[in-house]
Write an enzyme that holds these catalytic residues in place. Sequence first.
Site, PDB file in Angstrom:
ATOM      1  N   SER A   1      33.863  42.443  21.277  1.00  0.00           N
ATOM      2  CA  SER A   1      32.777  43.978  20.461  1.00  0.00           C
ATOM      3  C   SER A   1      31.927  43.000  19.969  1.00  0.00           C
ATOM      4  CB  SER A   1      33.133  44.740  20.695  1.00  0.00           C
ATOM      5  OG  SER A   1      31.805  45.709  19.278  1.00  0.00           O
TER       6      SER A   1
ATOM      7  N   TYR B   1      39.235  49.023  14.644  1.00  0.00           N
ATOM      8  CA  TYR B   1      38.352  49.031  15.870  1.00  0.00           C
ATOM      9  C   TYR B   1      38.376  47.233  16.004  1.00  0.00           C
ATOM     10  CZ  TYR B   1      35.052  48.575  19.685  1.00  0.00           C
ATOM     11  OH  TYR B   1      34.583  47.803  20.860  1.00  0.00           O
TER      12      TYR B   1
END
Length: 262
Positions: A140, A153
């Site tokens: 990400s 995350y």
Amino acid sequence: MRRIIVITGASSGMGECFARQLKDEGAELFLVARRLDRLEKLSAELCENGAKAKAVQMDISAQRGVNEFKAFIESENQKEELEITWLVNNAGFGTYGKFADTPLDAQLNMVDLNCTALTGLCGVCLPYMKSGSRIVNVASLASFLPLGNFAVYGATKSFVLSFSYALAAEVKARGISVTALCPGPVSTEFAAVASAGARKEVLHGKSAEKVVAHCIKRARKGKKAALFAPKWKITAFMSHFIPRELGAWFTNKYCPRPRNNP
């Protein structure tokens, strides 16, 4: 020799896009996810268009899930020897909000899926890979700095990015490439899941089809990372000049992320 493409999180979003865009590789698609109805619908559609696809309903989370996947692959290899040409580790999820305000079970499950399962599937699949095989690990844009309101995350995706670069160095001599896909906002179900319904859509999301097509192109060239949008590339580059403490402070103060908590 039975040539296989393994795609996790294949029931929707970027996983589904990978399946559609790799269907003409001349290999059978193993579509792995928990939602069997969606997998079967996608598998049937791909088969109708001349591809070979197998719906594999499985929760790959944590070591238990990795062991289940390993047993599945060993069973398939006994039927006919496998060669895994692509492994797309796409399965994963995030949670919005401050760590202390988010259910701990959700955070731990995130680590199990985003880190443990991804690492485990690389370990299971590598023995079946040959020169020319490719691994895509979905990281990400959040992997480049610690992020307040996105703490676990971001940390899991930092693990994915670091692991992918190290693994790429280790398997290069075998002719196997590893590419970390590092997307920013993409139009998928991510926001609805991460916010527990508080945010229905990803803000300013890019096309999942275009992000995946760019990643596949980069992976074919043996590139270590794939960042589709120019803005994402600039953000990743600039992160090298931002102190980690500052990044965490700024995002905690100025980047709130909505979440419906029970």
